[in-house]
Design a protein around this motif. Sequence first.
Motif, short mmCIF file in Angstrom:
data_model
loop_
_atom_site.label_atom_id
_atom_site.label_comp_id
_atom_site.label_asym_id
_atom_site.label_seq_id
_atom_site.Cartn_x
_atom_site.Cartn_y
_atom_site.Cartn_z
N TRP A 37 7.10 3.34 9.48
CA TRP A 37 8.19 2.59 9.92
C TRP A 37 8.85 2.22 8.49
O TRP A 37 10.00 2.09 8.25
CB TRP A 37 8.04 1.58 10.90
CG TRP A 37 9.19 0.88 11.48
CD1 TRP A 37 9.21 -0.09 11.91
CD2 TRP A 37 10.41 1.46 11.79
NE1 TRP A 37 10.53 -0.49 12.50
CE2 TRP A 37 11.23 0.47 12.35
CE3 TRP A 37 11.30 2.79 11.33
CZ2 TRP A 37 12.71 0.69 12.78
CZ3 TRP A 37 12.57 2.79 11.93
CH2 TRP A 37 13.19 1.98 12.73
N MET A 38 8.15 1.49 7.57
CA MET A 38 8.74 0.99 6.43
C MET A 38 9.04 2.12 5.57
O MET A 38 10.12 1.90 4.77
CB MET A 38 7.38 0.29 5.80
CG MET A 38 7.19 -1.24 6.42
SD MET A 38 5.72 -1.90 5.35
CE MET A 38 6.30 -2.10 3.90
N ARG A 39 8.28 3.11 5.82
CA ARG A 39 8.54 4.23 4.64
C ARG A 39 10.09 4.80 5.15
O ARG A 39 10.97 5.31 4.13
CB ARG A 39 7.61 5.46 5.06
CG ARG A 39 7.95 6.56 4.00
CD ARG A 39 6.57 7.59 3.78
NE ARG A 39 6.11 8.14 4.95
CZ ARG A 39 4.85 7.84 5.91
NH1 ARG A 39 4.15 6.77 5.19
NH2 ARG A 39 4.78 8.44 6.95
N LEU A 40 10.37 4.85 6.37
CA LEU A 40 11.59 5.56 6.75
C LEU A 40 12.88 4.51 6.26
O LEU A 40 13.70 4.98 5.73
CB LEU A 40 11.79 5.41 8.35
CG LEU A 40 13.02 5.87 8.88
CD1 LEU A 40 13.38 7.18 8.54
CD2 LEU A 40 13.07 5.95 10.36
N TRP A 53 0.72 -1.21 -0.20
CA TRP A 53 0.08 -0.14 -0.11
C TRP A 53 0.73 1.29 0.02
O TRP A 53 1.78 1.39 0.74
CB TRP A 53 -0.94 0.03 1.00
CG TRP A 53 -2.10 -1.00 1.05
CD1 TRP A 53 -2.22 -1.89 0.29
CD2 TRP A 53 -2.94 -1.30 2.10
NE1 TRP A 53 -3.43 -2.78 0.59
CE2 TRP A 53 -3.85 -2.63 1.83
CE3 TRP A 53 -3.13 -0.80 3.42
CZ2 TRP A 53 -4.75 -2.95 2.65
CZ3 TRP A 53 -4.05 -1.42 4.38
CH2 TRP A 53 -4.85 -2.45 3.82
N ARG A 54 0.54 2.21 -1.03
CA ARG A 54 1.27 3.42 -1.00
C ARG A 54 0.39 4.70 -0.91
O ARG A 54 -0.83 4.50 -1.24
CB ARG A 54 2.25 3.45 -2.32
CG ARG A 54 3.15 2.48 -2.11
CD ARG A 54 3.98 2.69 -3.41
NE ARG A 54 5.25 1.46 -3.04
CZ ARG A 54 6.22 1.97 -2.75
NH1 ARG A 54 6.66 2.96 -2.25
NH2 ARG A 54 7.20 0.82 -2.64
N ARG A 55 0.63 5.64 -0.70
CA ARG A 55 0.02 7.09 -0.59
C ARG A 55 0.01 7.55 -1.87
O ARG A 55 0.60 7.07 -2.87
CB ARG A 55 0.71 8.12 0.13
CG ARG A 55 1.18 7.40 2.01
CD ARG A 55 1.63 8.59 2.79
NE ARG A 55 2.58 9.31 2.31
CZ ARG A 55 3.69 10.09 2.68
NH1 ARG A 55 3.12 10.25 4.16
NH2 ARG A 55 4.56 10.72 2.07
N LEU A 56 -0.65 8.63 -2.01
CA LEU A 56 -0.81 9.42 -3.25
C LEU A 56 0.52 9.90 -3.92
O LEU A 56 0.55 10.14 -5.01
CB LEU A 56 -2.01 10.39 -3.25
CG LEU A 56 -3.47 10.06 -3.25
CD1 LEU A 56 -4.29 11.19 -3.09
CD2 LEU A 56 -3.84 9.06 -4.32
N ASP A 57 1.41 10.06 -2.89
CA ASP A 57 2.75 10.61 -3.49
C ASP A 57 3.56 9.45 -3.86
O ASP A 57 4.68 9.66 -4.21
CB ASP A 57 3.14 11.78 -2.51
CG ASP A 57 3.56 10.80 -1.23
OD1 ASP A 57 3.07 9.78 -0.92
OD2 ASP A 57 3.87 11.78 -0.04
#
Length: 204
Positions: free
Chosen positions: A128-131, A117-121
């Motif tokens: 935590w995964m994003r970091l 799953w990802r954000r619109l950006d």
Amino acid sequence: MPEYQFALYDEAADVVLAEAHTGPLSWDGEDGGLPGGIDAAIRRVVGERRAQAEPDTLCAFAAEVAPTRGRGGLAAELLRGMGELARRHGLRRLIAPVRPSWKERYPLAPIDRYMTWRRLDGELIDPWMRLHERLGARVAAAAPESMLITGTVAEWETWTGLLLPESGTYVFPHGLAPLSVDREADLGRYWEPNVWMVHPEIGD
């Protein structure tokens, strides 16, 4: 293995701000060769140490930041410190069975879907995964049965603050997946899911 553990320490305040726990293991670099999760990784680390095997990869087990310091950038410093620790020990890679911090908001979603799953950006929805990804890591594989936690029904009622009146599956506060309860066996079983993230190979 104290040589693979470290802490971030504020000398002026005489307080530990954050701590990291890791262990060395061997990995062939293929996603299919990753351990099944934290439990399997710990068994591999200990088994290889006893067999005096030569590791090539550092596995992150925990990155813990004091609650009062949560937004001070210390989590990123722990991950950078793990990479430096791997380099000092001559290890080629850093891998992490990440506990997705927002998965508790979606306990019924399969981990292999949640991890995509990802954000619109375009960035990962999970903080935590994003970091990890911002520091160069890639999402490698789902670990739906990463860490097993078991207890009696009474223990699970104490831990969760819930009454568990019959056998079945339950969603509980802060759980990343449902809890399975068997009242006849007086047993609750919870498999915590994680996501394997692989950081770039470490240079000399």
